[in-house]
Design a protein around this motif. Structure first.
Motif, PDB file in Angstrom:
ATOM      1  N   ASN A  94     -42.380   4.449  17.097  1.00  0.00           N
ATOM      2  CA  ASN A  94     -41.010   4.057  16.791  1.00  0.00           C
ATOM      3  C   ASN A  94     -40.804   2.603  17.233  1.00  0.00           C
ATOM      4  O   ASN A  94     -40.750   2.328  18.427  1.00  0.00           O
ATOM      5  N   THR A 131     -38.159   0.659  16.894  1.00  0.00           N
ATOM      6  CA  THR A 131     -36.753   0.229  16.879  1.00  0.00           C
ATOM      7  C   THR A 131     -36.264  -0.422  18.174  1.00  0.00           C
ATOM      8  O   THR A 131     -35.143  -0.917  18.213  1.00  0.00           O
ATOM      9  N   THR A 132     -37.090  -0.451  19.206  1.00  0.00           N
ATOM     10  CA  THR A 132     -36.714  -1.206  20.408  1.00  0.00           C
ATOM     11  C   THR A 132     -37.269  -2.634  20.367  1.00  0.00           C
ATOM     12  O   THR A 132     -36.968  -3.440  21.240  1.00  0.00           O
ATOM     13  N   TRP A 150     -32.293  -2.811  13.136  1.00  0.00           N
ATOM     14  CA  TRP A 150     -32.832  -1.541  12.675  1.00  0.00           C
ATOM     15  C   TRP A 150     -31.682  -0.668  12.225  1.00  0.00           C
ATOM     16  O   TRP A 150     -30.638  -0.620  12.874  1.00  0.00           O
ATOM     17  N   ASP A 151     -31.864   0.019  11.110  1.00  0.00           N
ATOM     18  CA  ASP A 151     -30.853   0.931  10.585  1.00  0.00           C
ATOM     19  C   ASP A 151     -31.082   2.299  11.233  1.00  0.00           C
ATOM     20  O   ASP A 151     -31.698   3.176  10.644  1.00  0.00           O
ATOM     21  N   THR A 159     -32.309   4.739  14.746  1.00  0.00           N
ATOM     22  CA  THR A 159     -33.498   4.830  15.589  1.00  0.00           C
ATOM     23  C   THR A 159     -34.409   5.989  15.189  1.00  0.00           C
ATOM     24  O   THR A 159     -35.399   6.249  15.859  1.00  0.00           O
ATOM     25  N   TYR A 171     -39.542   3.396   9.394  1.00  0.00           N
ATOM     26  CA  TYR A 171     -38.220   3.042   9.896  1.00  0.00           C
ATOM     27  C   TYR A 171     -37.664   1.922   9.024  1.00  0.00           C
ATOM     28  O   TYR A 171     -38.416   1.160   8.414  1.00  0.00           O
ATOM     29  N   ARG A 172     -36.342   1.806   8.961  1.00  0.00           N
ATOM     30  CA  ARG A 172     -35.720   0.827   8.083  1.00  0.00           C
ATOM     31  C   ARG A 172     -35.206  -0.363   8.896  1.00  0.00           C
ATOM     32  O   ARG A 172     -34.320  -0.219   9.727  1.00  0.00           O
ATOM     33  N   ALA A 173     -35.797  -1.541   8.629  1.00  0.00           N
ATOM     34  CA  ALA A 173     -35.311  -2.796   9.207  1.00  0.00           C
ATOM     35  C   ALA A 173     -34.437  -3.478   8.163  1.00  0.00           C
ATOM     36  O   ALA A 173     -34.648  -3.304   6.954  1.00  0.00           O
TER      37      ALA A 173
END
Length: 106
Positions: A26, A28-29, A51-52, A54, A63-65
């Motif tokens: 992941n 997202t951080t 990030w859309d 987490t 994951y969606r940026a």
């Protein structure tokens, strides 16, 4: 190729699929940035994205940026034309820079 009108303020998105030691990760951080360059050119100016959420996109490990662009945004306002879209994720120790496709501004 994604297409937007030059007067639009909207998100440009990228699906990011990351693995570490062969396992889904992941990201997202991690800070994410976007750049928009003429086709065939290297990126020079980076814009902070986000990030859309987490959680992974349902049914995937991606994951969606995204980054908001257009008039009144903190991202670029692009003139009509075609642009290469670049994504940069800052992690430790890696910082991948990836050409994720093209954007057509009308």
């Amino acid at each position: 190729m994604q297409s937007i009108d030059r007067d639009s303020r909207q998100y440009v998105q990228a699906h990011v699929d990351v693995t570490v030691a062969g396992q889904p990760y992941n990201p997202t951080t991690d800070p994410v940035d976007f750049a928009f360059a003429p086709i065939g050119a290297r990126p020079t100016t980076w814009y902070p994205g986000g990030w859309d959420g987490t959680a992974a996109i349902p049914g995937s490990n991606a994951y969606r940026a995204h980054v908001l662009i257009g008039p009144g945004s903190t991202g670029p306002t692009l003139a009509p034309g075609r642009y290469a879209v670049w994504l940069r994720i800052t992690d430790d120790p890696e910082q991948p820079v990836i050409n994720i496709g093209q954007l057509f501004v009308t």
